[in-house]
Design a protein around this motif. Structure first.
Motif, short mmCIF file in Angstrom:
data_model
loop_
_atom_site.label_atom_id
_atom_site.label_comp_id
_atom_site.label_asym_id
_atom_site.label_seq_id
_atom_site.Cartn_x
_atom_site.Cartn_y
_atom_site.Cartn_z
N GLU A 1 0.84 -1.11 0.14
CA GLU A 1 -0.19 0.10 -0.06
C GLU A 1 0.99 1.13 0.06
O GLU A 1 0.54 2.23 -0.59
N VAL A 2 2.13 1.17 0.61
CA VAL A 2 2.81 2.34 0.83
C VAL A 2 4.13 1.93 0.21
O VAL A 2 5.00 0.76 0.53
N THR A 3 4.76 2.81 -0.92
CA THR A 3 5.83 2.17 -1.62
C THR A 3 6.61 3.33 -1.92
O THR A 3 6.41 4.49 -1.44
N ASP A 4 8.07 3.10 -2.30
CA ASP A 4 8.88 3.97 -2.91
C ASP A 4 9.54 3.50 -4.11
O ASP A 4 10.45 2.80 -4.14
N VAL A 5 8.87 3.71 -5.17
CA VAL A 5 9.41 3.27 -6.67
C VAL A 5 9.68 4.47 -7.51
O VAL A 5 9.07 5.55 -7.36
N ARG A 6 11.13 4.47 -7.82
CA ARG A 6 11.81 5.59 -8.33
C ARG A 6 12.30 4.96 -9.58
O ARG A 6 12.71 3.75 -9.93
N HIS A 7 12.36 5.87 -10.77
CA HIS A 7 12.93 5.69 -12.14
C HIS A 7 14.11 6.62 -12.33
O HIS A 7 13.93 7.66 -13.01
N GLU B 1 8.44 11.95 -10.72
CA GLU B 1 8.26 11.83 -9.24
C GLU B 1 8.25 10.36 -8.82
O GLU B 1 7.69 9.50 -9.53
N PRO B 2 8.46 9.88 -7.58
CA PRO B 2 8.63 8.88 -6.76
C PRO B 2 6.97 8.32 -6.74
O PRO B 2 6.07 9.26 -6.61
N LEU B 3 6.77 7.15 -6.97
CA LEU B 3 5.57 6.46 -6.82
C LEU B 3 5.36 5.82 -5.47
O LEU B 3 6.17 4.95 -5.25
N THR B 4 4.65 6.39 -4.60
CA THR B 4 4.71 6.22 -3.05
C THR B 4 3.40 5.52 -2.70
O THR B 4 3.31 5.35 -1.43
N SER B 5 2.63 5.04 -3.45
CA SER B 5 1.42 4.12 -2.98
C SER B 5 0.92 3.42 -4.17
O SER B 5 1.33 3.44 -5.39
N ARG B 6 0.31 2.19 -3.64
CA ARG B 6 -0.30 1.28 -4.74
C ARG B 6 -1.32 1.89 -5.52
O ARG B 6 -1.38 1.87 -6.80
N ARG B 7 -2.01 3.08 -5.24
CA ARG B 7 -2.90 3.80 -5.99
C ARG B 7 -2.07 4.64 -7.06
O ARG B 7 -2.14 4.58 -8.21
N ALA B 8 -0.96 5.02 -6.80
CA ALA B 8 -0.12 5.86 -7.85
C ALA B 8 0.23 4.85 -8.78
O ALA B 8 0.41 5.13 -10.12
N LEU B 9 0.84 3.68 -8.33
CA LEU B 9 1.36 2.62 -8.99
C LEU B 9 0.06 2.21 -10.17
O LEU B 9 0.39 1.98 -11.32
N ARG B 10 -0.99 2.07 -9.73
CA ARG B 10 -2.32 1.86 -10.66
C ARG B 10 -2.30 2.71 -11.51
O ARG B 10 -2.57 2.46 -12.78
#
Length: 124
Positions: A7-13, A21-30
């Protein structure tokens, strides 16, 4: 795909062009993984191939090597190599650094002109 992440993430490219921007939630990843219906027909098909997973000294961290293989409408194919460094906890990805060559990605998708336009915009 988003269900693989916490649910809480720190995904960066780190190599993203333009920067993202970093993707910091499952919702942002969706949202990140969702392709608008009007664009679906124009995008090439993408699959994951050549997967190799490396374990590390940290039991939560893995390094995944793979390639995205793009198939264009004329059936031509191109591969874009990727390396993701991921932290997995309780079976979900909570952190990831996704290293993907932006030039090869835009080229494989047939969108090199978009990359060049974004680079020109950043210079002006």
């Amino acid at each position: 795909m988003p269900d693989l992440y916490g649910e809480v993430t720190d995904v960066r490219h780190p190599m993203a062009t333009p920067e993202s921007e970093p993707l910091t939630s499952r919702r942002a990843l969706r949202e990140h993984f969702t392709v608008p219906p009007e664009m679906r027909e124009s995008l090439p098909k993408r699959s994951v191939v050549d997967v190799v997973v490396h374990e590390t000294a940290d039991p939560e961290v893995i390094v995944a090597e793979f390639a995205y293989e793009f198939t264009l409408s004329d059936d031509s194919r191109s591969k874009v190599p990727c390396v993701f460094v991921m932290r997995v906890r309780d079976g979900q990805i909570i952190e990831s650094r996704d290293y993907i060559d932006p030039i090869r990605t835009y080229t494989a998708r047939g969108h090199l002109d978009r990359l060049l336009a974004s680079l020109r915009k950043g210079v002006s």
